[in-house]
Design an enzyme around this catalytic site. Structure first.
Site, PDB file in Angstrom:
ATOM      1  N   GLY A   1       0.887  -1.171   0.000  1.00 54.61           N
ATOM      2  CA  GLY A   1       0.000   0.000   0.000  1.00 54.61           C
ATOM      3  C   GLY A   1       0.918   1.212   0.000  1.00 54.61           C
ATOM      4  O   GLY A   1       2.013   1.134   0.570  1.00 54.61           O
TER       5      GLY A   1
ATOM      6  N   TYR B   1      -5.823  -6.614  -2.920  1.00 51.30           N
ATOM      7  CA  TYR B   1      -5.750  -6.443  -4.374  1.00 51.30           C
ATOM      8  C   TYR B   1      -4.935  -7.560  -5.005  1.00 51.30           C
ATOM      9  O   TYR B   1      -4.084  -8.166  -4.355  1.00 51.30           O
ATOM     10  CB  TYR B   1      -5.232  -5.057  -4.767  1.00 51.30           C
ATOM     11  CG  TYR B   1      -3.769  -4.801  -4.537  1.00 51.30           C
ATOM     12  CD1 TYR B   1      -3.267  -4.502  -3.274  1.00 51.30           C
ATOM     13  CD2 TYR B   1      -2.870  -4.821  -5.602  1.00 51.30           C
ATOM     14  CE1 TYR B   1      -1.930  -4.243  -3.070  1.00 51.30           C
ATOM     15  CE2 TYR B   1      -1.520  -4.553  -5.406  1.00 51.30           C
ATOM     16  CZ  TYR B   1      -1.060  -4.259  -4.142  1.00 51.30           C
ATOM     17  OH  TYR B   1       0.271  -4.004  -3.946  1.00 51.30           O
TER      18      TYR B   1
ATOM     19  N   GLY C   1       7.574   5.751  -6.850  1.00 51.01           N
ATOM     20  CA  GLY C   1       7.358   6.992  -6.107  1.00 51.01           C
ATOM     21  C   GLY C   1       7.369   6.772  -4.596  1.00 51.01           C
ATOM     22  O   GLY C   1       7.910   7.579  -3.845  1.00 51.01           O
ATOM     23  N   ASP C   2       6.789   5.666  -4.142  1.00 51.70           N
ATOM     24  CA  ASP C   2       6.724   5.385  -2.694  1.00 51.70           C
ATOM     25  C   ASP C   2       8.137   5.176  -2.125  1.00 51.70           C
ATOM     26  O   ASP C   2       8.455   5.655  -1.038  1.00 51.70           O
ATOM     27  CB  ASP C   2       5.907   4.110  -2.413  1.00 51.70           C
ATOM     28  CG  ASP C   2       4.506   4.169  -2.991  1.00 51.70           C
ATOM     29  OD1 ASP C   2       3.997   5.282  -3.198  1.00 51.70           O
ATOM     30  OD2 ASP C   2       3.934   3.092  -3.235  1.00 51.70           O
TER      31      ASP C   2
ATOM     32  N   TYR D   1      -2.664  10.451  -6.845  1.00 51.26           N
ATOM     33  CA  TYR D   1      -4.050  10.553  -7.354  1.00 51.26           C
ATOM     34  C   TYR D   1      -4.521   9.223  -7.946  1.00 51.26           C
ATOM     35  O   TYR D   1      -3.893   8.680  -8.846  1.00 51.26           O
ATOM     36  CB  TYR D   1      -4.109  11.659  -8.406  1.00 51.26           C
ATOM     37  CG  TYR D   1      -5.459  11.833  -9.055  1.00 51.26           C
ATOM     38  CD1 TYR D   1      -6.619  11.887  -8.288  1.00 51.26           C
ATOM     39  CD2 TYR D   1      -5.573  11.959 -10.438  1.00 51.26           C
ATOM     40  CE1 TYR D   1      -7.858  12.060  -8.884  1.00 51.26           C
ATOM     41  CE2 TYR D   1      -6.810  12.134 -11.041  1.00 51.26           C
ATOM     42  CZ  TYR D   1      -7.953  12.179 -10.257  1.00 51.26           C
ATOM     43  OH  TYR D   1      -9.170  12.341 -10.853  1.00 51.26           O
TER      44      TYR D   1
ATOM     45  N   TYR E   1      -9.016  -4.504  -7.266  1.00 51.49           N
ATOM     46  CA  TYR E   1      -9.047  -4.150  -5.833  1.00 51.49           C
ATOM     47  C   TYR E   1     -10.343  -4.574  -5.150  1.00 51.49           C
ATOM     48  O   TYR E   1     -11.416  -4.476  -5.746  1.00 51.49           O
ATOM     49  CB  TYR E   1      -8.925  -2.627  -5.668  1.00 51.49           C
ATOM     50  CG  TYR E   1      -7.577  -2.078  -6.046  1.00 51.49           C
ATOM     51  CD1 TYR E   1      -6.581  -1.932  -5.091  1.00 51.49           C
ATOM     52  CD2 TYR E   1      -7.300  -1.701  -7.356  1.00 51.49           C
ATOM     53  CE1 TYR E   1      -5.343  -1.424  -5.434  1.00 51.49           C
ATOM     54  CE2 TYR E   1      -6.056  -1.185  -7.703  1.00 51.49           C
ATOM     55  CZ  TYR E   1      -5.084  -1.054  -6.742  1.00 51.49           C
ATOM     56  OH  TYR E   1      -3.858  -0.559  -7.081  1.00 51.49           O
TER      57      TYR E   1
HETATM   58  P1  ADP Z   1       5.329   8.865  -8.892  1.00 56.86           P
HETATM   59  O1  ADP Z   1       4.856   7.447  -9.022  1.00 56.86           O
HETATM   60  O2  ADP Z   1       5.194   9.398  -7.512  1.00 56.86           O
HETATM   61  O3  ADP Z   1       4.787   9.763  -9.968  1.00 56.86           O
HETATM   62  P2  ADP Z   1       7.754   8.642 -10.470  1.00 56.86           P
HETATM   63  O4  ADP Z   1       7.132   7.755 -11.466  1.00 56.86           O
HETATM   64  O5  ADP Z   1       8.151   9.996 -10.934  1.00 56.86           O
HETATM   65  O6  ADP Z   1       6.903   8.774  -9.127  1.00 56.86           O
HETATM   66  O7  ADP Z   1       9.041   7.903  -9.917  1.00 56.86           O
HETATM   67  C1  ADP Z   1       9.674   8.309  -8.716  1.00 56.86           C
HETATM   68  C2  ADP Z   1      11.171   8.231  -8.890  1.00 56.86           C
HETATM   69  O8  ADP Z   1      11.532   6.889  -9.242  1.00 56.86           O
HETATM   70  C3  ADP Z   1      11.724   9.095  -9.994  1.00 56.86           C
HETATM   71  O9  ADP Z   1      11.961  10.409  -9.533  1.00 56.86           O
HETATM   72  C4  ADP Z   1      13.007   8.369 -10.350  1.00 56.86           C
HETATM   73  O10 ADP Z   1      14.042   8.695  -9.450  1.00 56.86           O
HETATM   74  C5  ADP Z   1      12.622   6.897 -10.124  1.00 56.86           C
HETATM   75  N1  ADP Z   1      12.212   6.263 -11.386  1.00 56.86           N
HETATM   76  C6  ADP Z   1      10.957   6.067 -11.854  1.00 56.86           C
HETATM   77  N2  ADP Z   1      10.982   5.462 -13.070  1.00 56.86           N
HETATM   78  C7  ADP Z   1      12.286   5.275 -13.372  1.00 56.86           C
HETATM   79  C8  ADP Z   1      12.989   4.709 -14.482  1.00 56.86           C
HETATM   80  N3  ADP Z   1      12.343   4.234 -15.546  1.00 56.86           N
HETATM   81  N4  ADP Z   1      14.344   4.700 -14.435  1.00 56.86           N
HETATM   82  C9  ADP Z   1      15.022   5.185 -13.380  1.00 56.86           C
HETATM   83  N5  ADP Z   1      14.418   5.731 -12.300  1.00 56.86           N
HETATM   84  C10 ADP Z   1      13.077   5.791 -12.293  1.00 56.86           C
END
Ligand code: ADP
Length: 309
Positions: A28, A87, A259-260, A168, A101
């Site tokens: 989660g 989920y 992101g988490d 979101y 979910y």
């Molecule tokens: P969120 O899910 O919160 O939108 P992101 O998708 O931007 O977060 O991903 C968070 C962090 O994970 C990014 O800032 C980056 O550092 C890392 N990250 C995400 N996708 C990749 C990727 N394809 N290659 C390398 N790092 C990644």
């Protein structure tokens, strides 16, 4: 030792291994962040998970899992009428994953109602950080959301830093206007915001990370990290903006919890005295490791191989 309260839902995860065979785990958004923050910061932080589970065996296992991860479960309340949400992650014949979910009546939705009956604000204090997400907000009743914002105001008055990631999920909100109104309130109370650009594109029509920064600066947020996947982050603190790149990976396996894990790494860095930029660099390395592995939470052995790099 610094005290962090992490508020939200942890669910049962069923991950398809092969046809009709599933691996069971717990995950989660805020739980994932808590695990990565605690693993990164080790003994320096006490992370209290504020949530609710049921009185069933799976709920007992969920609490045991929190304790295995060295998270404090003293603020996990027990509902007599509900169980943890669940989920399933299924993979089709083309390797595409899909999520289904069962969380509409999960115990976590009752977290604040149970906290009001059985807990007290004194149990939350003193604390350094209160962390919550747009999912933590979405699962609450309108009355509990109002209570949460009042509680956050009280915590703020007691010097607690408020940290928010919008995360979101359109399916959890009756409409986007209500969601925006709640996120605006959450941002206005936050000291640190960790939004993803993708969320803001969908919800607010933002075009760039700079748009998100400008929007949140107007709402008074003093420290902002806008995440943009492999394009890295645009940050803002002490009145200045900065860029921090993602760490390139050879092959992306699964972006669940990118992101988490970034948030968990960033929080641990900041709470251990690292600068916003150094915290972003650590968080990006951790998130890049996580996207190279399957599932939200890498095993402890895998995490050790990351920390030993
Ligand atoms: P969120 O899910 O919160 O939108 P992101 O998708 O931007 O977060 O991903 C968070 C962090 O994970 C990014 O800032 C980056 O550092 C890392 N990250 C995400 N996708 C990749 C990727 N394809 N290659 C390398 N790092 C990644």
């Amino acid at each position: 030792m610094k005290q962090v309260i992490i508020f939200g839902e942890c669910m049962v995860e069923l991950f398809q291994l092969v046809d009709n065979v599933y691996h069971q785990a717990f995950a989660g958004d805020v739980y994932n962040t808590a695990v990565y923050c605690k693993r990164s910061a080790a003994q320096q932080l006490n992370l209290k998970f504020l949530s609710a589970v049921g009185t069933d065996l799976v709920s007992d296992k969920l609490i045991a899992q929190l304790e295995q991860e060295k998270l404090d479960s003293s603020l996990v309340f027990r509902s007599k009428t509900a169980r943890p949400g669940l989920y399933m992650i299924n993979t089709d014949c083309f390797g595409e994953r899909s999520f289904v979910y069962w969380r509409d009546s999960s115990a976590a939705k009752q977290s604040l109602a149970l906290f009001r009956q059985q807990g007290s604000v004194a149990q939350l204090l003193p604390a350094d950080v209160f962390y919550f997400s747009g999912i933590s907000l979405a699962i609450l009743s309108p009355e509990d959301r109002t209570y949460l914002f009042d509680l956050i105001k009280e915590l703020k008055q007691n010097g607690v830093q408020i940290v928010f990631d919008p995360n979101y999920r359109p399916a959890l909100w009756p409409d986007a206007d209500l969601c925006r109104a709640n996120f605006d309130k959450a941002y206005a109370l936050s000291d640190l915001a960790l939004p993803g650009l993708d969320d803001h594109k969908v919800l607010y029509g933002s075009a760039t990370a700079a748009d998100v920064l400008a929007q949140l600066q107007k709402l008074g947020v003093k420290e902002i990290i806008v995440k943009n996947g492999p394009a890295g982050v645009l940050g803002y603190s002490d009145g200045k903006s900065f860029q921090s790149p993602a760490v390139p990976v050879k092959k992306v396996i699964d972006t669940t919890a990118a992101g988490d894990s970034f948030n968990g790494g960033y929080l641990s860095g900041r709470l251990n005295g690292l600068s916003p930029l150094a915290s972003c660099q650590y968080a990006a390395a951790l998130a890049s490791f996580v996207v190279e592995h399957t599932g939200a939470i890498v095993s402890k052995e895998q995490f050790r191989s990351f920390s030993g790099r």
